[in-house]
Design an enzyme around this catalytic site. Structure first.
Site, PDB file in Angstrom:
ATOM      1  CB  SER A 142      -0.955  -0.044   1.196  1.00 47.73           C
ATOM      2  OG  SER A 142      -1.971   0.903   1.030  1.00 47.73           O
ATOM      3  CG  ASP A 193      -7.013  -4.109  -2.702  1.00 45.03           C
ATOM      4  OD1 ASP A 193      -7.729  -3.084  -2.710  1.00 45.03           O
ATOM      5  OD2 ASP A 193      -5.771  -4.073  -2.651  1.00 45.03           O
ATOM      6  CG  HIS A 220      -5.685  -2.222   0.533  1.00 41.82           C
ATOM      7  ND1 HIS A 220      -5.078  -2.259  -0.705  1.00 41.82           N
ATOM      8  CD2 HIS A 220      -5.038  -1.271   1.244  1.00 41.82           C
ATOM      9  CE1 HIS A 220      -4.113  -1.351  -0.740  1.00 41.82           C
ATOM     10  NE2 HIS A 220      -4.064  -0.747   0.425  1.00 41.82           N
TER      11      HIS A 220
END
Ligand SMILES: *[C@@H]1O[C@H](CO)[C@@H](O)[C@H](O)[C@H]1NC(C)=O
Ligand SMILES: *[C@@H]1O[C@H](CO)[C@@H](O)[C@H](O)[C@H]1NC(C)=O
Ligand SMILES: *[C@@H]1O[C@H](CO)[C@@H](O)[C@H](O)[C@H]1NC(C)=O
Length: 242
Positions: A142, A193, A220
């Site tokens: 991320s 996600d 995610h």
């Protein structure tokens, strides 16, 4: 004030004092947290210029198979990799595993340098040097893509492997830039996600030597939702690196 009230006040003050001294102070310069029969856990600030907090689990053997460096997403810090048992698992399998707190997260101070793309690449380079990591496998979920991708584009020859997990910042680079990076790459993302998985995959699949692992029923933060499948895929990748 009655004796009762005074006692209550005293108790309150004592409680406040205990809470105060119980708060964690600034992290010590490289403290050894504990040492079991087969494991040593270190934590502290990197020694050199970077002054970044890290936690590390050393394997029993002196010579490790590879060095694996974990970054983290916006809602996390280095602690997540200890909590999930990832650092311990890797050390058991003979890897040196280090997780860091990005600037402004966990125990790491914010950094002016982190405000530019070039600055973030330089900072990560410095951290690796200060940790005496030579050829790391970099794991980047991320938000940490804003560090890992600038670093990858400039210094991929320093990486032994790259494990992006739906990272940010992939759109910042061209197909041609990705083509030039020969680093063995394991692209991981969660099936559920809907934030960054598709966008990052679209870009990352231009890396010439990659494989893709989708973690089922995971979102995610797929490593958090499906740690066993995550660990399995990661070890499979690490064990087969040249
Ligand atoms: C330490 O390693 C030995 C040999 O690999 C193993 O038998 C033992 O269970 C390990 N101890 C712990 C606490 O993990
Ligand atoms: C994207 O690239 C531009 C230009 O190189 C840079 O200014 C910007 O900081 C980059 N963004 C990220 C998130 O890396
Ligand atoms: C591609 O990566 C794998 C590891 O995932 C490695 O074994 C192989 O040698 C790499 N191939 C090339 C051409 O670099």
């Amino acid at each position: 004030m009655s004796r009762y009230q005074a006692a209550l006040l005293g108790l309150g003050l004592l409680l406040m004092f205990l809470l105060y001294v119980g708060l964690p102070g600034p992290p010590e310069q490289t403290s050894q947290l504990w040492r079991g029969p087969n494991i040593t856990v270190l934590a502290g600030l990197t020694r050199g210029h970077s002054q970044i907090f890290y936690r590390e689990v050393l394997p029993l053997q002196q010579a490790h198979r590879a060095e694996v460096v974990f970054l983290h997403g916006k809602a996390f810090n280095s602690h997540i990799w200890e909590q999930l048992g990832t650092l311990q698992l890797l050390s058991k399998r003979g890897y040196r595993a280090v997780a860091i707190d990005l600037p402004g997260f966990g125990n790491s101070a914010p950094s002016q340098e982190a405000s530019t793309e070039a600055g973030r690449a330089k900072l990560l380079k410095q951290v690796l040097r200060d940790l005496e990591v030579q050829n790391a496998v970099l794991v980047s979920p991320s938000l940490s893509g804003s560090y890992a991708l600038p670093f990858l584009m400039r210094s991929h020859h320093q990486l032994r492997g790259f494990v992006p997990i739906a990272p940010t910042s992939t759109r910042n680079y061209t197909k041609e830039q990705f083509w030039a990076v020969k680093t063995p790459t394991l692209i991981m993302f969660g099936e559920l996600d809907h934030t960054l998985a598709r966008e990052s995959l679209q870009q990352l699949h231009h890396l010439p030597n990659h494989s893709v692992v989708k973690l089922y029923k995971a979102g995610h933060a797929c490593y958090l939702h499906s740690p066993e499948a995550f660990h399995h895929a990661l070890l499979e990748f690490l064990d087969h690196l040249p």
